[in-house]
Design a protein around this motif. Sequence first.
Motif, short mmCIF file in Angstrom:
data_model
loop_
_atom_site.label_atom_id
_atom_site.label_comp_id
_atom_site.label_asym_id
_atom_site.label_seq_id
_atom_site.Cartn_x
_atom_site.Cartn_y
_atom_site.Cartn_z
N ILE A 187 0.82 -1.21 0.00
CA ILE A 187 0.00 0.00 0.00
C ILE A 187 0.85 1.26 0.00
N GLU A 188 1.91 1.27 0.81
CA GLU A 188 2.72 2.48 0.93
C GLU A 188 4.00 2.45 0.10
N GLN A 189 4.56 1.26 -0.12
CA GLN A 189 5.82 1.16 -0.86
C GLN A 189 5.63 0.83 -2.33
N GLY A 190 4.46 0.32 -2.69
CA GLY A 190 4.20 -0.02 -4.08
C GLY A 190 4.95 -1.23 -4.58
N LEU A 191 5.25 -2.17 -3.68
CA LEU A 191 5.92 -3.41 -4.07
C LEU A 191 4.87 -4.50 -4.26
N TYR A 192 4.89 -5.16 -5.40
CA TYR A 192 3.89 -6.17 -5.72
C TYR A 192 4.53 -7.56 -5.86
N LEU A 193 3.70 -8.56 -5.76
CA LEU A 193 4.15 -9.94 -5.91
C LEU A 193 4.76 -10.13 -7.30
N GLN A 194 5.88 -10.84 -7.33
CA GLN A 194 6.62 -10.98 -8.58
C GLN A 194 7.41 -12.28 -8.57
N GLU A 195 7.92 -12.63 -9.73
CA GLU A 195 8.85 -13.76 -9.83
C GLU A 195 10.05 -13.48 -8.92
N GLY A 196 10.56 -14.52 -8.29
CA GLY A 196 11.71 -14.33 -7.41
C GLY A 196 11.32 -13.81 -6.04
N ILE A 197 10.09 -14.11 -5.58
CA ILE A 197 9.63 -13.65 -4.28
C ILE A 197 10.58 -14.08 -3.16
N GLU A 198 11.30 -15.19 -3.36
CA GLU A 198 12.22 -15.67 -2.33
C GLU A 198 13.34 -14.68 -2.05
N ALA A 199 13.68 -13.86 -3.02
CA ALA A 199 14.72 -12.85 -2.78
C ALA A 199 14.25 -11.81 -1.78
N ALA A 200 12.96 -11.49 -1.82
CA ALA A 200 12.42 -10.53 -0.87
C ALA A 200 12.46 -11.09 0.55
N PHE A 201 11.99 -12.32 0.74
CA PHE A 201 12.01 -12.90 2.08
C PHE A 201 13.44 -13.21 2.52
N GLY A 202 14.34 -13.38 1.55
CA GLY A 202 15.74 -13.54 1.88
C GLY A 202 16.33 -12.30 2.53
N ARG A 203 15.75 -11.15 2.24
CA ARG A 203 16.23 -9.92 2.89
C ARG A 203 15.92 -9.94 4.39
N TRP A 204 14.81 -10.59 4.77
CA TRP A 204 14.53 -10.74 6.21
C TRP A 204 15.51 -11.73 6.83
N VAL A 205 15.95 -12.72 6.08
CA VAL A 205 17.00 -13.61 6.59
C VAL A 205 18.27 -12.81 6.83
N ASP A 206 18.63 -11.93 5.88
CA ASP A 206 19.79 -11.05 6.06
C ASP A 206 19.64 -10.23 7.35
N PHE A 207 18.44 -9.70 7.57
CA PHE A 207 18.16 -8.88 8.75
C PHE A 207 18.44 -9.67 10.03
N ILE A 208 18.00 -10.93 10.05
CA ILE A 208 18.17 -11.75 11.25
C ILE A 208 19.64 -12.10 11.48
N VAL A 209 20.34 -12.56 10.45
CA VAL A 209 21.72 -13.01 10.66
C VAL A 209 22.65 -11.84 10.97
N ALA A 210 22.23 -10.62 10.64
CA ALA A 210 23.03 -9.45 10.96
C ALA A 210 22.96 -9.08 12.44
N ASP A 211 22.03 -9.67 13.18
CA ASP A 211 21.84 -9.36 14.60
C ASP A 211 22.00 -10.64 15.40
N PRO A 212 23.13 -10.84 16.06
CA PRO A 212 23.36 -12.10 16.79
C PRO A 212 22.31 -12.39 17.85
N SER A 213 21.63 -11.37 18.34
CA SER A 213 20.63 -11.59 19.39
C SER A 213 19.36 -12.22 18.84
N LEU A 214 19.24 -12.35 17.51
CA LEU A 214 18.05 -12.93 16.91
C LEU A 214 18.19 -14.42 16.60
#
Length: 357
Positions: A187-214
């Motif tokens: 709604i606010e960012q204008g990002l829509y479902l697309q081929e390669g959706i796994e790359a988007a959720f992979g960014r949350w994996v990056d977010f987690i591994v960057a913080d040892p407390s997670l």
Amino acid sequence: MTDDLVVKANLAHQRAMAMTRLLDCGMDYADASRLHARASEGEPWDVIAEAIAAERLAQADRAEAEGRVVTAAEARRRGIAALVFAQMAFNFDEPRKVELYRKLIAACGRLGPVFDLPFERVETEFSEKRLIGWLVRPASLAARGTVILFGGQSGWGAAYLPLARELARRGLATILAEGPGQGETRIEQGLYLQEGIEAAFGRWVDFIVADPSLGTPGIWGNSYGGLWAARTASSDSRIGACCINGSFARPAILPFRTAFEQSAAMIGSEDRAVIEAVMAKLRFDPTQQRIACPLLILHGGADPLVTLEDQQPFLDAATGEAVLHVWPDGEHTIYNHSFERTALVADWFAARLGPAA
């Protein structure tokens, strides 16, 4: 909208947002009962749900002002749940849906100061825009692991707050992720479902591994989200465990008006050929995509949308531990066995995402 159209719309809303789903996502029983009863009398669904939310949020404000923070948090959670279902009355991002979703975001922002768990809005970059989520940590702050948790075409973000609470009780953090085509990210960012959706959720994996407390990342997708969880788990070896709850390995436009509109809204096009082309590129093929991490599949025998055959490719893709749990009378994503479902999955993740922090 004429009275006849309201009645017809409300019947569809009551099917899509049955009592079991309302309760599963955190509505109070009395509020959910009022919503269904007043909808049956012909009042617009979104207006009723918004009014219920306003009552709960006003109750929360009074309690917070008087220092009754536990009551404030509980009332605010119930108000948030009512707003989740108010905005769900609209499939496309028309002004009314946007208005209600912004109210939902604001209500979530005010939950943090009174909530019994650390709760904050988080973002990460993707495709030159921002993916939005809500991070819920256990009371100890440090987590044994963090589960990326999300829904599909209509259930997003704060709808899964009750599940995040149960994960936190077991020492796990949760990112209530809104991926491309979902919630604020759409709604606010204008990002829509697309081929390669796994790359988007992979960014949350990056977010987690960057913080040892997670801790170690896990992923839990519900409904269509299960497909995206499978694709992410098959492409990212950093994921320690994956749960798929009631999903299609081979997505298609379901033969319902609401389903078509939700697919169109997620993809950002009402052109059937465009929608079908995107879905074709999102299919999960176990001969090409393998899942090495522990895998848990949930299925409801009374699911009117997803058959066990629809989920079999996920099991076929497993190269290690794979568990299938079926509730013979289970609804879509097991709304009607919410305690058993959530306890099972939360315990399963807790046993697989590392030692207590």
